[in-house]
Design a protein around this motif. Structure first.
Motif, PDB file in Angstrom:
ATOM      1  N   GLY A   5       0.825  -1.201   0.000  1.00 25.23           N
ATOM      2  CA  GLY A   5       0.000   0.000   0.000  1.00 25.23           C
ATOM      3  C   GLY A   5       0.854   1.243   0.000  1.00 25.23           C
ATOM      4  N   VAL A   6       0.243   2.356   0.382  1.00 24.70           N
ATOM      5  CA  VAL A   6       0.926   3.641   0.281  1.00 24.70           C
ATOM      6  C   VAL A   6       0.583   4.542   1.459  1.00 24.70           C
ATOM      7  CG1 VAL A   6       0.955   3.543  -2.235  1.00 24.70           C
ATOM      8  CG2 VAL A   6      -0.920   4.701  -1.089  1.00 24.70           C
ATOM      9  N   SER A   7       1.457   5.488   1.695  1.00 31.04           N
ATOM     10  CA  SER A   7       1.250   6.527   2.694  1.00 31.04           C
ATOM     11  C   SER A   7       1.462   7.881   2.032  1.00 31.04           C
ATOM     12  CB  SER A   7       2.252   6.343   3.848  1.00 31.04           C
ATOM     13  OG  SER A   7       2.056   7.306   4.859  1.00 31.04           O
ATOM     14  N   ASN A   8       0.628   8.844   2.400  1.00 35.09           N
ATOM     15  CA  ASN A   8       0.826  10.240   1.974  1.00 35.09           C
ATOM     16  C   ASN A   8       0.685  10.454   0.468  1.00 35.09           C
ATOM     17  OD1 ASN A   8       1.439  11.139   4.674  1.00 35.09           O
ATOM     18  ND2 ASN A   8       3.441  10.180   4.440  1.00 35.09           N
ATOM     19  N   TRP A   9      -0.266   9.756  -0.158  1.00 35.24           N
ATOM     20  CA  TRP A   9      -0.569   9.991  -1.569  1.00 35.24           C
ATOM     21  C   TRP A   9      -1.812  10.858  -1.678  1.00 35.24           C
ATOM     22  CZ3 TRP A   9       0.152   5.938  -5.929  1.00 35.24           C
ATOM     23  CH2 TRP A   9       1.470   5.437  -5.904  1.00 35.24           C
ATOM     24  N   ARG A  10      -1.862  11.686  -2.703  1.00 32.78           N
ATOM     25  CA  ARG A  10      -3.059  12.462  -2.984  1.00 32.78           C
ATOM     26  C   ARG A  10      -4.207  11.519  -3.315  1.00 32.78           C
ATOM     27  NH1 ARG A  10      -2.330  17.436  -0.849  1.00 32.78           N
ATOM     28  NH2 ARG A  10      -0.230  18.202  -1.357  1.00 32.78           N
ATOM     29  N   ALA A  11      -5.418  11.974  -3.032  1.00 33.59           N
ATOM     30  CA  ALA A  11      -6.585  11.102  -3.159  1.00 33.59           C
ATOM     31  C   ALA A  11      -6.735  10.529  -4.562  1.00 33.59           C
ATOM     32  CB  ALA A  11      -7.852  11.860  -2.758  1.00 33.59           C
ATOM     33  N   GLU A  12      -6.512  11.359  -5.584  1.00 29.47           N
ATOM     34  CA  GLU A  12      -6.723  10.873  -6.944  1.00 29.47           C
ATOM     35  C   GLU A  12      -5.703   9.810  -7.339  1.00 29.47           C
ATOM     36  OE1 GLU A  12      -4.274  14.709  -7.152  1.00 29.47           O
ATOM     37  OE2 GLU A  12      -6.012  13.936  -6.034  1.00 29.47           O
ATOM     38  N   ALA A  68      -6.729   6.568  -5.492  1.00 23.42           N
ATOM     39  CA  ALA A  68      -7.841   5.913  -6.175  1.00 23.42           C
ATOM     40  C   ALA A  68      -7.347   5.133  -7.389  1.00 23.42           C
ATOM     41  CB  ALA A  68      -8.879   6.944  -6.591  1.00 23.42           C
ATOM     42  N   ALA A  69      -6.450   5.738  -8.152  1.00 22.47           N
ATOM     43  CA  ALA A  69      -5.920   5.060  -9.336  1.00 22.47           C
ATOM     44  C   ALA A  69      -5.127   3.817  -8.942  1.00 22.47           C
ATOM     45  CB  ALA A  69      -5.048   6.021 -10.140  1.00 22.47           C
ATOM     46  N   LEU A  70      -4.356   3.912  -7.857  1.00 25.78           N
ATOM     47  CA  LEU A  70      -3.587   2.764  -7.381  1.00 25.78           C
ATOM     48  C   LEU A  70      -4.518   1.650  -6.923  1.00 25.78           C
ATOM     49  CD1 LEU A  70      -0.514   1.921  -6.397  1.00 25.78           C
ATOM     50  CD2 LEU A  70      -1.600   2.186  -4.171  1.00 25.78           C
ATOM     51  N   ALA A  71      -5.559   2.012  -6.161  1.00 28.77           N
ATOM     52  CA  ALA A  71      -6.496   0.999  -5.669  1.00 28.77           C
ATOM     53  C   ALA A  71      -7.160   0.272  -6.829  1.00 28.77           C
ATOM     54  CB  ALA A  71      -7.541   1.654  -4.769  1.00 28.77           C
ATOM     55  N   SER A 119     -11.463  14.402   3.639  1.00 27.79           N
ATOM     56  CA  SER A 119     -12.690  13.804   3.109  1.00 27.79           C
ATOM     57  C   SER A 119     -12.457  13.128   1.763  1.00 27.79           C
ATOM     58  CB  SER A 119     -13.790  14.861   2.991  1.00 27.79           C
ATOM     59  OG  SER A 119     -13.384  15.930   2.140  1.00 27.79           O
ATOM     60  N   ALA A 120     -11.573  13.691   0.936  1.00 29.22           N
ATOM     61  CA  ALA A 120     -11.300  13.089  -0.368  1.00 29.22           C
ATOM     62  C   ALA A 120     -10.608  11.737  -0.218  1.00 29.22           C
ATOM     63  CB  ALA A 120     -10.447  14.030  -1.216  1.00 29.22           C
ATOM     64  N   ARG A 172     -14.738   3.766  -0.638  1.00 27.99           N
ATOM     65  CA  ARG A 172     -15.200   3.254  -1.926  1.00 27.99           C
ATOM     66  C   ARG A 172     -14.475   1.961  -2.297  1.00 27.99           C
ATOM     67  NH1 ARG A 172     -13.329   6.138  -6.538  1.00 27.99           N
ATOM     68  NH2 ARG A 172     -13.195   7.879  -5.078  1.00 27.99           N
ATOM     69  N   HIS A 173     -13.184   1.890  -1.977  1.00 25.88           N
ATOM     70  CA  HIS A 173     -12.390   0.715  -2.328  1.00 25.88           C
ATOM     71  C   HIS A 173     -12.214  -0.239  -1.146  1.00 25.88           C
ATOM     72  CE1 HIS A 173     -11.202   1.983  -6.414  1.00 25.88           C
ATOM     73  NE2 HIS A 173     -11.236   3.204  -5.920  1.00 25.88           N
ATOM     74  N   ARG A 174     -12.858   0.071  -0.023  1.00 27.25           N
ATOM     75  CA  ARG A 174     -12.823  -0.788   1.175  1.00 27.25           C
ATOM     76  C   ARG A 174     -11.389  -1.075   1.611  1.00 27.25           C
ATOM     77  NH1 ARG A 174     -17.645  -2.982   2.406  1.00 27.25           N
ATOM     78  NH2 ARG A 174     -16.665  -4.743   3.474  1.00 27.25           N
ATOM     79  N   LEU A 175     -10.609   0.008   1.758  1.00 27.79           N
ATOM     80  CA  LEU A 175      -9.216  -0.111   2.171  1.00 27.79           C
ATOM     81  C   LEU A 175      -9.097  -0.088   3.685  1.00 27.79           C
ATOM     82  CD1 LEU A 175      -7.540   2.464  -0.278  1.00 27.79           C
ATOM     83  CD2 LEU A 175      -8.272   0.111  -0.737  1.00 27.79           C
ATOM     84  N   ALA A 176      -8.159  -0.837   4.216  1.00 23.18           N
ATOM     85  CA  ALA A 176      -7.761  -0.651   5.606  1.00 23.18           C
ATOM     86  C   ALA A 176      -6.915   0.615   5.681  1.00 23.18           C
ATOM     87  CB  ALA A 176      -6.954  -1.849   6.099  1.00 23.18           C
ATOM     88  N   LEU A 177      -7.116   1.407   6.738  1.00 20.58           N
ATOM     89  CA  LEU A 177      -6.397   2.667   6.907  1.00 20.58           C
ATOM     90  C   LEU A 177      -5.618   2.633   8.209  1.00 20.58           C
ATOM     91  CD1 LEU A 177      -5.767   5.667   6.249  1.00 20.58           C
ATOM     92  CD2 LEU A 177      -7.896   6.252   7.443  1.00 20.58           C
TER      93      LEU A 177
END
Length: 310
Positions: A152-159, A162-165, A199-200, A207-212
């Motif tokens: 996974g990733v840390s500190n990525w912009r929302a868009e 989303a593309a990675l997911a 929020s983004a 939407r992608h059901r990611l663990a955070l």
């Protein structure tokens, strides 16, 4: 037959409803910058209290943190899962995430940690000069090579998240996300390039059901004190008008519940499904204090009131 800690870790990450005494807290801390016996005591206490995951980075403590955790993991194999991050140098600066560099850092992390595979391997930062597809394919290659179990990733912009997911999802992998997440929302200008789960980001996570993994889940002690605290000689990023009023609401609700304000704030974080709050206690007593948040069940109205005052 009892589940192993790593089986439970996968179960909780996938939200499959395993009944277990395990919990979603993640243990961070000054590994590599403290005596080895302190690290060992804290890791053992956390594991004994139902902890599943310890969090570190290839860059922390000038590059010494992973080895400090690895010294304990070698003596206690299979006791805790480990999440580590690559993408920063030992000064904390971003590096280019070329495939060769990432693989070299991951192989070094495996040696430091003394494990055959990293349970959760995260990019510590983004590399906007590279496409999401390239960075995603590198992560997939790490899984295929047996170097990582989850990525996974840390500190990525929302868009970009989303593309990675979407890219990883097409290959059957659900990434783990890592951002600052707490009742106190920091001034982004003072987070030194790190990102809060706004929020983004949360929309992508849901939407992608990611663990955070929510780091600084206690906002660097914001709810346990009444005065701001500088960080690295810079102003407290959590000392904002909104956060001061949230602290006052925590104090009020804590009196009603017979708890501490910081426990209420941490219970607020736990209320969000799929969020794994990362805590950084320096002592075993502080671990126990954080775990008390599991005993507080907040209503939807209380959760909304703590954040918005209505």
């Amino acid at each position: 037959m009892p589940h192993s800690p790593l089986q439970l870790l996968d179960g909780l990450l996938d939200e499959n409803g395993l009944e277990t005494a395990a919990h979603r807290f993640v243990l961070g801390g000054p590994f590599g910058a403290e005596p080895a016996e302190t690290t060992a005591e804290r890791l053992a206490h956390f594991a004994g209290a139902g902890g599943l995951l310890v969090e570190t980075s290839h860059s922390y403590a000038g590059g010494k943190a992973e080895s400090a955790v690895g010294d304990w993991l070698r003596k206690n194999p299979g006791t805790l899962g480990v999440a580590t991050k690559v993408g920063h140098d030992t000064t904390g600066g971003n590096i280019q995430l070329s495939r060769d560099t990432v693989f070299a850092h991951v192989r070094s992390a495996l040696d430091n940690l003394g494990v055959e595979a990293i349970d959760i391997l995260l990019y510590h930062c983004d590399d906007p000069s590279r496409s999401v597809a390239e960075l995603a394919d590198t992560l997939l290659s790490l899984v295929e090579a047996g170097h990582a179990r989850r990525v996974g990733v840390s500190n990525w912009r929302a868009e970009r998240l989303a593309a990675l997911a979407a890219r990883l999802g097409d290959s059957g992998h659900t990434p783990v996300a890592s951002y600052q997440f707490s009742l106190a929302e920091p001034d982004p200008a003072l987070l030194e390039g790190s990102l809060h789960a706004d929020s983004a980001v949360l929309d992508v996570v849901r939407r992608h059901r990611l663990a955070l993994i929510g780091w600084s889940s206690q906002a660097r002690g914001h709810f346990a004190r009444t005065e701001p605290k500088a960080h690295n000689g810079k102003p407290d990023p959590y000392d904002t008008e909104d956060n001061r009023t949230r602290r006052l609401r925590c104090v009020e609700l804590a009196r009603q519940l017979g708890a501490r304000p910081e426990t209420v704030a941490l219970a607020w974080t736990l209320h969000h499904p799929g969020v794994w709050p990362s805590i950084g206690p320096r002592t075993t007593a502080q671990i126990d204090s954080s775990l008390q948040a599991r005993r507080l069940t907040l209503t939807e109205e209380q959760v909304r009131w703590l954040r918005d005052g209505r």
